[in-house]
Design a protein around this motif. Structure first.
Motif, PDB file in Angstrom:
ATOM      1  N   ALA A  48       0.819  -1.213   0.000  1.00 37.12           N
ATOM      2  CA  ALA A  48       0.000   0.000   0.000  1.00 37.12           C
ATOM      3  C   ALA A  48       0.851   1.261   0.000  1.00 37.12           C
ATOM      4  O   ALA A  48       0.350   2.355  -0.278  1.00 37.12           O
ATOM      5  CB  ALA A  48      -0.935   0.007   1.207  1.00 37.12           C
ATOM      6  N   ARG A  49       2.122   1.130   0.286  1.00 39.91           N
ATOM      7  CA  ARG A  49       3.020   2.278   0.247  1.00 39.91           C
ATOM      8  C   ARG A  49       3.382   2.651  -1.188  1.00 39.91           C
ATOM      9  O   ARG A  49       3.992   3.696  -1.431  1.00 39.91           O
ATOM     10  CB  ARG A  49       4.266   1.986   1.077  1.00 39.91           C
ATOM     11  CG  ARG A  49       3.945   1.707   2.543  1.00 39.91           C
ATOM     12  CD  ARG A  49       5.173   1.358   3.346  1.00 39.91           C
ATOM     13  NE  ARG A  49       6.011   2.518   3.599  1.00 39.91           N
ATOM     14  CZ  ARG A  49       5.772   3.423   4.547  1.00 39.91           C
ATOM     15  NH1 ARG A  49       4.697   3.320   5.310  1.00 39.91           N
ATOM     16  NH2 ARG A  49       6.592   4.437   4.730  1.00 39.91           N
ATOM     17  N   PHE A  50       2.995   1.804  -2.141  1.00 39.11           N
ATOM     18  CA  PHE A  50       3.322   2.060  -3.539  1.00 39.11           C
ATOM     19  C   PHE A  50       2.094   2.277  -4.411  1.00 39.11           C
ATOM     20  O   PHE A  50       2.213   2.753  -5.534  1.00 39.11           O
ATOM     21  CB  PHE A  50       4.147   0.895  -4.103  1.00 39.11           C
ATOM     22  CG  PHE A  50       5.484   0.754  -3.439  1.00 39.11           C
ATOM     23  CD1 PHE A  50       6.599   1.396  -3.939  1.00 39.11           C
ATOM     24  CD2 PHE A  50       5.618  -0.003  -2.287  1.00 39.11           C
ATOM     25  CE1 PHE A  50       7.829   1.281  -3.319  1.00 39.11           C
ATOM     26  CE2 PHE A  50       6.848  -0.123  -1.652  1.00 39.11           C
ATOM     27  CZ  PHE A  50       7.954   0.521  -2.170  1.00 39.11           C
ATOM     28  N   THR A  51       0.931   1.911  -3.933  1.00 41.93           N
ATOM     29  CA  THR A  51      -0.303   2.149  -4.674  1.00 41.93           C
ATOM     30  C   THR A  51      -1.461   2.232  -3.692  1.00 41.93           C
ATOM     31  O   THR A  51      -1.464   1.548  -2.668  1.00 41.93           O
ATOM     32  CB  THR A  51      -0.584   1.040  -5.704  1.00 41.93           C
ATOM     33  OG1 THR A  51      -1.839   1.296  -6.351  1.00 41.93           O
ATOM     34  CG2 THR A  51      -0.637  -0.332  -5.046  1.00 41.93           C
ATOM     35  N   ALA A 102       2.252   4.370 -12.843  1.00 42.50           N
ATOM     36  CA  ALA A 102       1.164   5.254 -12.418  1.00 42.50           C
ATOM     37  C   ALA A 102       1.759   6.446 -11.695  1.00 42.50           C
ATOM     38  O   ALA A 102       2.970   6.555 -11.525  1.00 42.50           O
ATOM     39  CB  ALA A 102       0.197   4.499 -11.508  1.00 42.50           C
ATOM     40  N   GLU A 103       0.879   7.328 -11.264  1.00 42.12           N
ATOM     41  CA  GLU A 103       1.337   8.461 -10.477  1.00 42.12           C
ATOM     42  C   GLU A 103       2.037   7.945  -9.230  1.00 42.12           C
ATOM     43  O   GLU A 103       1.524   7.056  -8.549  1.00 42.12           O
ATOM     44  CB  GLU A 103       0.149   9.331 -10.070  1.00 42.12           C
ATOM     45  CG  GLU A 103      -0.466  10.110 -11.215  1.00 42.12           C
ATOM     46  CD  GLU A 103       0.501  11.118 -11.815  1.00 42.12           C
ATOM     47  OE1 GLU A 103       1.233  11.768 -11.046  1.00 42.12           O
ATOM     48  OE2 GLU A 103       0.537  11.243 -13.045  1.00 42.12           O
ATOM     49  N   ARG A 136       6.949  12.356   1.969  1.00 43.45           N
ATOM     50  CA  ARG A 136       6.107  11.459   1.170  1.00 43.45           C
ATOM     51  C   ARG A 136       6.303  11.734  -0.314  1.00 43.45           C
ATOM     52  O   ARG A 136       6.418  10.819  -1.119  1.00 43.45           O
ATOM     53  CB  ARG A 136       4.640  11.630   1.556  1.00 43.45           C
ATOM     54  CG  ARG A 136       4.338  11.212   2.988  1.00 43.45           C
ATOM     55  CD  ARG A 136       2.851  11.301   3.294  1.00 43.45           C
ATOM     56  NE  ARG A 136       2.613  11.064   4.705  1.00 43.45           N
ATOM     57  CZ  ARG A 136       2.037  11.926   5.524  1.00 43.45           C
ATOM     58  NH1 ARG A 136       1.630  13.090   5.070  1.00 43.45           N
ATOM     59  NH2 ARG A 136       1.849  11.631   6.789  1.00 43.45           N
ATOM     60  N   HIS A 137       6.335  13.017  -0.663  1.00 41.36           N
ATOM     61  CA  HIS A 137       6.537  13.375  -2.064  1.00 41.36           C
ATOM     62  C   HIS A 137       7.968  13.051  -2.499  1.00 41.36           C
ATOM     63  O   HIS A 137       8.190  12.565  -3.613  1.00 41.36           O
ATOM     64  CB  HIS A 137       6.243  14.862  -2.273  1.00 41.36           C
ATOM     65  CG  HIS A 137       4.807  15.231  -2.073  1.00 41.36           C
ATOM     66  ND1 HIS A 137       3.808  14.875  -2.954  1.00 41.36           N
ATOM     67  CD2 HIS A 137       4.196  15.910  -1.070  1.00 41.36           C
ATOM     68  CE1 HIS A 137       2.642  15.325  -2.514  1.00 41.36           C
ATOM     69  NE2 HIS A 137       2.846  15.952  -1.375  1.00 41.36           N
ATOM     70  N   GLY A 138       8.928  13.327  -1.630  1.00 40.09           N
ATOM     71  CA  GLY A 138      10.319  13.047  -1.963  1.00 40.09           C
ATOM     72  C   GLY A 138      10.566  11.567  -2.194  1.00 40.09           C
ATOM     73  O   GLY A 138      11.276  11.180  -3.130  1.00 40.09           O
ATOM     74  N   MET A 139       9.973  10.717  -1.357  1.00 38.87           N
ATOM     75  CA  MET A 139      10.123   9.273  -1.527  1.00 38.87           C
ATOM     76  C   MET A 139       9.539   8.822  -2.859  1.00 38.87           C
ATOM     77  O   MET A 139      10.094   7.965  -3.541  1.00 38.87           O
ATOM     78  CB  MET A 139       9.433   8.538  -0.376  1.00 38.87           C
ATOM     79  CG  MET A 139      10.172   8.621   0.942  1.00 38.87           C
ATOM     80  SD  MET A 139      11.689   7.647   0.975  1.00 38.87           S
ATOM     81  CE  MET A 139      11.030   5.987   1.028  1.00 38.87           C
ATOM     82  N   ALA A 140       8.415   9.421  -3.238  1.00 33.08           N
ATOM     83  CA  ALA A 140       7.766   9.044  -4.495  1.00 33.08           C
ATOM     84  C   ALA A 140       8.616   9.415  -5.701  1.00 33.08           C
ATOM     85  O   ALA A 140       8.460   8.829  -6.775  1.00 33.08           O
ATOM     86  CB  ALA A 140       6.395   9.708  -4.594  1.00 33.08           C
TER      87      ALA A 140
END
Length: 205
Positions: A48-51, A102-103, A136-140
């Motif tokens: 869930a940390r990836f989607t 995906a995003e 959170r954004h940086g990890m993505a």
């Protein structure tokens, strides 16, 4: 609880899981049900940390555990059962990311604070509350392999040796990816906050 007691509990749990896996290799459905209940939640939270798509998460969890059912007899004990199963989930996830880009998403969790401390160790508590969202954004934005290394280390608590087994790479590669991921996060956090970024370092691994 003492460290010795914790280590004993982990050893007992690992032995139980090994017994389940050996039974699964003999097509024991009861043992598989035990292992399924043991890992369904853990794998679901990790993926869930990836989607955020529950259907995709459930599909990957079921695919992972289906592979466990079919290939339990191939387990040779070269790693912990947990490491072996997470390795299967990792391969399912990487296939999903390749086939269905995906995003980028990043799920919040208790271990985020540890990764945040690595990226910005000297920030005040109030500042860290703001940085948590940036993290959170940086990890993505991290390359998949670097992000996965950080997630496996901080969220699942895997050692460098275990991550190397999961990702099928050298321990030195794991350490390099972790280093470069930390550098990227340190550089990215000020950019996300609209501040002047520090000097950029090469962060390819």
């Amino acid at each position: 609880m003492s460290q010795r007691r914790t280590d004993q509990d982990h050893a007992t749990g690992s032995a139980t899981e090994l017994e389940w896996l050996r039974a699964i290799a003999r097509q024991d459905r009861v043992a598989f049900e035990h292992l399924y209940r043991q890992y369904h939640g853990l794998l679901s939270r990790f993926l869930a940390r990836f989607t955020s798509r529950r259907d995709v998460i459930e599909e990957m969890v079921n695919e992972t555990l289906w592979v466990v059912w079919r290939t339990a007899g191939s387990f040779r004990g070269e790693s912990k059962v947990r490491t072996w199963i997470i390795g299967i989930a990792y391969r399912c996830l990487m296939k999903q990311l390749r086939d269905h880009p995906a995003e980028p998403t990043y799920g919040a969790g208790d271990r985020d604070q540890e990764a945040l401390h690595e990226a910005a160790p000297d920030e005040s508590e109030a500042r860290q509350a703001e940085l948590r969202d940036w993290l959170r954004h940086g990890m993505a934005l991290l390359p998949d392999e670097q992000r996965m290394t950080i997630e496996l280390a901080y969220y699942l608590g895997q050692s460098c040796e275990e991550i190397a087994a999961i990702m099928n790479c050298a321990v030195g590669t794991v350490k390099a990816r972790m280093f470069h991921a930390r550098v990227r996060l340190r550089n990215t956090l000020p950019e996300l906050g609209g501040e002047d970024s520090p000097p950029t370092h090469s962060a390819q691994a």
